[in-house]
Design a protein around this motif. Structure first.
Motif, PDB file in Angstrom:
ATOM      1  N   PHE A  38       0.786  -1.229   0.000  1.00  0.00           N
ATOM      2  CA  PHE A  38       0.000   0.000   0.000  1.00  0.00           C
ATOM      3  C   PHE A  38       0.820   1.283   0.000  1.00  0.00           C
ATOM      4  O   PHE A  38       0.280   2.351  -0.269  1.00  0.00           O
ATOM      5  CB  PHE A  38      -0.953   0.011   1.199  1.00  0.00           C
ATOM      6  N   LEU A  39       2.120   1.211   0.270  1.00  0.00           N
ATOM      7  CA  LEU A  39       2.928   2.412   0.374  1.00  0.00           C
ATOM      8  C   LEU A  39       3.012   3.200  -0.930  1.00  0.00           C
ATOM      9  O   LEU A  39       2.871   4.423  -0.898  1.00  0.00           O
ATOM     10  CB  LEU A  39       4.324   2.067   0.896  1.00  0.00           C
ATOM     11  N   ALA A  45      -0.803   9.300  -3.726  1.00  0.00           N
ATOM     12  CA  ALA A  45      -1.953  10.124  -3.370  1.00  0.00           C
ATOM     13  C   ALA A  45      -1.530  11.330  -2.542  1.00  0.00           C
ATOM     14  O   ALA A  45      -2.046  12.436  -2.726  1.00  0.00           O
ATOM     15  CB  ALA A  45      -2.973   9.286  -2.607  1.00  0.00           C
ATOM     16  N   TYR A  46      -0.581  11.136  -1.658  1.00  0.00           N
ATOM     17  CA  TYR A  46      -0.101  12.230  -0.821  1.00  0.00           C
ATOM     18  C   TYR A  46       0.637  13.271  -1.652  1.00  0.00           C
ATOM     19  O   TYR A  46       0.474  14.468  -1.445  1.00  0.00           O
ATOM     20  CB  TYR A  46       0.808  11.676   0.273  1.00  0.00           C
ATOM     21  N   ALA A  47       1.445  12.831  -2.611  1.00  0.00           N
ATOM     22  CA  ALA A  47       2.248  13.761  -3.409  1.00  0.00           C
ATOM     23  C   ALA A  47       1.442  14.439  -4.509  1.00  0.00           C
ATOM     24  O   ALA A  47       1.884  15.426  -5.072  1.00  0.00           O
ATOM     25  CB  ALA A  47       3.427  13.021  -4.025  1.00  0.00           C
ATOM     26  N   LEU A  50       0.935  18.104  -4.173  1.00  0.00           N
ATOM     27  CA  LEU A  50       2.148  18.919  -4.194  1.00  0.00           C
ATOM     28  C   LEU A  50       2.551  19.325  -5.610  1.00  0.00           C
ATOM     29  O   LEU A  50       3.329  20.251  -5.788  1.00  0.00           O
ATOM     30  CB  LEU A  50       3.308  18.149  -3.556  1.00  0.00           C
ATOM     31  N   ILE A  51       2.021  18.634  -6.619  1.00  0.00           N
ATOM     32  CA  ILE A  51       2.414  18.888  -8.006  1.00  0.00           C
ATOM     33  C   ILE A  51       1.620  20.058  -8.556  1.00  0.00           C
ATOM     34  O   ILE A  51       0.401  20.087  -8.487  1.00  0.00           O
ATOM     35  CB  ILE A  51       2.194  17.635  -8.866  1.00  0.00           C
ATOM     36  N   GLU A  52       2.341  21.006  -9.113  1.00  0.00           N
ATOM     37  CA  GLU A  52       1.710  22.150  -9.755  1.00  0.00           C
ATOM     38  C   GLU A  52       2.264  22.249 -11.166  1.00  0.00           C
ATOM     39  O   GLU A  52       3.472  22.354 -11.361  1.00  0.00           O
ATOM     40  CB  GLU A  52       2.004  23.433  -8.983  1.00  0.00           C
TER      41      GLU A  52
END
Length: 115
Positions: A38-39, A45-47, A50-52
């Motif tokens: 699952f990592l 999903a967490y990152a 942060l992406i723009e």
């Protein structure tokens, strides 16, 4: 019944601690497998937030650094064809590119790319 005061079982010598290393190993192994499964999804999903993504903008010049086998020059020519840059600046080392084969001074890497 029992004359002793109420205490936790793990303090009572009548209930010895039964440590089972095999059970602990299996629990830790299962937890490790779950983390490995699952990592990547959790980190992705967490990152994601942060992406723009910035839209491509126009620039004054595209600079192609020396080295590589031509992929940098190809990318610079592509953005020049799209009209995002009016000029391309090509850099490279000052040594001749192929002095071994020609026996004389040959073109430098930057000059070859420029041509």
């Amino acid at each position: 019944m029992n004359d002793r005061p109420e205490r936790a079982r793990w303090f009572d010598p009548a209930y010895p601690c039964t440590f089972r290393p095999a059970r602990l190993f299996l629990v830790l192994l299962a937890a490790g497998v779950l983390v490995l499964l699952f990592l990547p999804g959790i980190l992705t999903a967490y990152a994601g937030w942060l992406i723009e993504v910035d839209p491509p903008r126009e620039a004054d010049v595209a600079v192609v650094l020396g080295g590589g086998v031509g992929e940098r020059l190809g990318a610079a020519v592509e953005i020049w064809r799209e009209g995002r840059v009016p000029a391309i600046l090509v850099t490279g080392p000052d040594e001749p590119l192929l002095p071994v084969y020609t026996g004389e001074d040959s073109l430098t890497q930057g000059e070859v790319k420029r041509r």
